[in-house]
Design a protein around this motif. Structure first.
Motif, PDB file in Angstrom:
ATOM      1  N   SER A  10      -4.251   2.246   5.886  1.00  0.00           N
ATOM      2  CA  SER A  10      -5.363   2.458   6.815  1.00  0.00           C
ATOM      3  C   SER A  10      -4.958   2.075   8.232  1.00  0.00           C
ATOM      4  O   SER A  10      -3.978   1.352   8.452  1.00  0.00           O
ATOM      5  N   GLU A  50      -2.082   5.849   1.773  1.00  0.00           N
ATOM      6  CA  GLU A  50      -3.314   5.056   1.756  1.00  0.00           C
ATOM      7  C   GLU A  50      -3.322   3.943   2.793  1.00  0.00           C
ATOM      8  O   GLU A  50      -4.258   3.143   2.855  1.00  0.00           O
ATOM      9  N   THR A  77       0.834  -1.196   0.000  1.00  0.00           N
ATOM     10  CA  THR A  77       0.000   0.000   0.000  1.00  0.00           C
ATOM     11  C   THR A  77       0.871   1.249   0.000  1.00  0.00           C
ATOM     12  O   THR A  77       1.874   1.310   0.729  1.00  0.00           O
TER      13      THR A  77
END
Length: 226
Positions: free
Chosen positions: A77, A75, A71
């Protein structure tokens, strides 16, 4: 090196993943009684459960595996971050709490963490994984100097480009793009063989390596130099 671990009882975690299978094989060849635990350790109760089931151990090999997300940093999370740390970082203090008191009581024992050199060199799209692997190494360095006066040695292997089915399965190795990357980035020009890595791990867990304290040893074919 022959019979370097004769008479030692060794717990190897996540024995079916990452370096687990070859570690079990090589440690047994060196005379150890190997307790192989395949259990995932993300569950907060798992470490205590695995150590209790193993019985008395002289050596703990914390082999923790998690497929690295790819990722981008902006971005990542909260869920991904927590998941990676739950798999790679959170089990370490739990394992230490469960296994080390008995080592301290008898003034002898070893803990070896099988970590990653991704913590030692920047990698694009690997921020959560690299951060977790870095936390592992920082933990080893701190705990290593704390426990050394009690005759318990804690060290880590920081590896990359080592042949193993979790991170470098056959389909990855056969990919021409991977082969080009290997030739470009790894001075050794090939993957480190699984047994080369496992034999070094066995040495670090032997009495011949009692002098190492809280140290991180890169095993990566020269991908990083420290």
């Amino acid at each position: 090196m022959q019979n370097a671990l004769l008479g030692k009882r060794v717990l190897i975690t996540q024995s079916g993943e990452f370096m687990g299978p070859v570690l079990c094989e090589v440690f047994a060849e060196q005379g150890a009684t190997v307790v192989a635990s395949p259990e995932d350790l993300a569950d907060p109760e798992a470490a205590q459960r695995v150590v209790l089931a193993a019985g008395s151990i002289d050596i703990l090999v914390a082999n923790l595996a998690f497929r690295a997300p790819t990722t981008s940093a902006t971005e990542v999370s909260d869920a991904e971050w927590r998941q990676v740390f739950a798999a790679l970082v959170d089990p370490l203090p739990r394992l230490v709490r469960a296994a080390v008191p008995a080592m301290l009581a008898r003034r002898g024992g070893k803990v070896l963490v099988i970590g990653s050199a991704s913590a030692l060199r920047g990698m694009k799209r690997a921020s959560s994984y690299s951060a977790a692997r870095g936390a592992q190494l920082a933990y080893v360095q701190a705990v290593g100097v704390e426990l050394a006066p009690h005759k318990v040695q804690v060290n880590a292997i920081a590896q990359n480009f080592v042949d193993n089915p979790t991170y470098f399965p056959a389909e990855v190795q056969a990919n021409p793009r991977f082969q080009e990357r290997l030739a470009r980035e790894v001075p050794l020009g090939r993957l480190v063989a699984a047994r080369e890595d496992a034999q070094f791990a066995a040495y670090l867990c032997s009495e011949a390596a009692d002098c190492f304290v809280g140290q991180v040893f890169p095993v990566c074919g020269g991908w990083v130099g420290r």
